[in-house]
Design a protein around this motif. Structure first.
Motif, short mmCIF file in Angstrom:
data_model
loop_
_atom_site.label_atom_id
_atom_site.label_comp_id
_atom_site.label_asym_id
_atom_site.label_seq_id
_atom_site.Cartn_x
_atom_site.Cartn_y
_atom_site.Cartn_z
N LEU A 1 18.13 10.71 3.62
CA LEU A 1 19.46 10.22 2.95
C LEU A 1 19.96 11.66 2.30
CD1 LEU A 1 19.07 7.59 1.08
CD2 LEU A 1 19.79 7.49 3.56
N HIS B 1 23.03 12.37 0.31
CA HIS B 1 22.93 12.70 -1.24
C HIS B 1 22.12 11.72 -1.52
CE1 HIS B 1 26.10 15.14 -0.34
NE2 HIS B 1 26.73 15.10 0.50
N HIS B 2 21.11 11.45 -2.30
CA HIS B 2 21.06 10.47 -2.53
C HIS B 2 21.59 10.15 -4.23
CE1 HIS B 2 17.59 13.77 -2.77
NE2 HIS B 2 17.15 12.48 -3.85
N GLU B 3 21.90 8.95 -4.28
CA GLU B 3 22.31 8.72 -5.90
C GLU B 3 21.45 7.43 -6.39
OE1 GLU B 3 24.98 10.11 -5.30
OE2 GLU B 3 25.85 9.55 -3.13
N GLN B 4 20.79 8.05 -7.16
CA GLN B 4 19.50 7.12 -7.62
C GLN B 4 20.18 5.74 -8.97
OE1 GLN B 4 17.13 9.90 -9.15
NE2 GLN B 4 16.49 9.72 -7.13
N GLU C 1 17.27 3.88 -4.60
CA GLU C 1 18.09 4.99 -4.12
C GLU C 1 19.01 4.02 -3.52
OE1 GLU C 1 15.42 7.39 -1.98
OE2 GLU C 1 15.53 9.00 -4.31
N ARG D 1 23.36 4.62 -1.35
CA ARG D 1 24.35 5.37 -0.76
C ARG D 1 25.24 4.31 -0.98
NH1 ARG D 1 23.54 8.50 4.71
NH2 ARG D 1 22.80 6.11 5.53
N ASP D 2 26.63 5.13 -1.19
CA ASP D 2 27.74 4.74 -1.83
C ASP D 2 29.28 5.57 -0.97
OD1 ASP D 2 29.22 2.10 -3.84
OD2 ASP D 2 30.26 3.67 -3.27
N ALA D 3 29.77 4.83 -0.40
CA ALA D 3 30.24 5.74 1.00
C ALA D 3 31.53 6.27 -0.07
CB ALA D 3 31.10 4.58 1.70
N GLU E 1 31.48 9.05 -2.32
CA GLU E 1 31.52 10.14 -1.42
C GLU E 1 33.05 10.73 -1.45
OE1 GLU E 1 29.43 12.94 0.40
OE2 GLU E 1 28.42 11.01 -0.34
N ARG F 1 27.81 19.56 -3.57
CA ARG F 1 27.12 18.09 -3.71
C ARG F 1 27.73 17.97 -4.39
NH1 ARG F 1 25.15 23.04 -5.27
NH2 ARG F 1 23.12 22.38 -7.28
N ARG G 1 25.45 14.86 -8.05
CA ARG G 1 24.24 13.84 -8.03
C ARG G 1 24.58 12.63 -8.89
NH1 ARG G 1 19.28 13.51 -8.86
NH2 ARG G 1 18.21 13.13 -10.38
#
Lengths: 155, 155
Positions: free
Chosen positions: A91, A93-96, A107, A109-111, A114, A130, A132
């Motif tokens: 992925l 951008h990996h949000e955690q 992990e 993802r969320d559009a 973004e 970028r 985080r």
DNA sequence: ATAAATGCAAAGGGTTTGCAAAGGC
DNA sequence: GCCTTTGCAAACCCTTTGCATTTAT
């Protein structure tokens, strides 16, 4: 489409540049690239020891450097005074989600995120590069059990 | 309603617990609590020196500990191998925009983010505690100027 | 065979700590 | 004056480096 295990990708990367694949390197890669937690160098050395492998500190750090260079491993700094390492996810951008009890990491993802970061950056005159995001909390296992150590051991 | 300067709040906090307010502590607090940048210990010591004050390393670190305990100062770790410090803002601003060129930090809030983190945590079975978002980019000043150092000097 | 990896131990960089001297309250 | 802070230097922790020895290819 060959969705080969990480360790095979490591083998391939190593043989491509004709680097010796020693038992130490293999063991380190195996542990680091398959851990559900972000391991520190010390934790890694302990794991190796409990698997009967006594690997020197220098070797561990040097192998970590190789793994970082291969791009299969990523380093993180949580401000603990030492680094932790995690396998590189696909992925972008990996949000955690990070469990503060057992250290497990999930992990997502969320559009919307973004879009939000782009909007906020722009409104502040920033050129966005970028971002985080880490959400700290307690995972299901650790919320359930009385003894958090049990959850950790389970992982 | 007295919106007294930070340094006064520090004075008050110190005298409340009868801690000596030395010139060193005052100078350190003054610099740390009013800096627009996140200073490192080393940068702080340089600043003190250029103000004609030679303060020992130990004193600097111990004073930082006091300031952290007072809650007036917050530490950040960007994974540079050392810590940086910033004054505590009133609002629970966990969201930051960080310029990767000059190090300037701007803060913002976003209600949607709050909701999103709760939703995501819940869907993964996590009990949400807190979160942290940093957006990395280049600030307006640094995007504009040819020489990034000029923008840094300006701050 | 040969270039590279290993292990040990010593060095390095940021931060902390022990202790005698100095200084707020 | 009493108790805390200061400053110096040594101690610490994680990580890196130098070098002789072992090892994968």
């Amino acid at each position: 489409m060959a969705d080969q295990p990480v360790i095979e990708r490591f083998r391939a990367w190593m043989s491509e540049r004709q680097l010796p694949l020693t038992p130490q390197r293999l063991a380190i890669a195996e542990l680091l690239l398959n851990s559900p937690r972000h391991l520190s160098a010390e934790e890694l050395i302990e794991s190796l020891a409990s698997n009967g492998l006594k690997v020197g500190t220098a070797t561990v750090y040097r192998t970590i450097d190789v793994l970082l260079e291969s791009g299969l491993l990523v380093e993180r700094d949580r401000g603990e005074g030492f680094r932790r390492f995690e396998p590189q996810r696909e992925l972008p951008h990996h949000e955690q989600l990070l469990c503060t009890v057992c250290g497990r990491v999930e992990e997502f993802r969320d559009a919307a995120l973004e879009r939000m970061t782009s909007r906020v950056a722009e409104s502040h005159g920033f050129v966005r590069e970028r971002h985080r995001l880490v959400i700290y909390g307690t995972c299901a296992d650790c919320s359930r059990v009385a003894d958090p150590a049990a959850a950790e051991a389970r992982s």
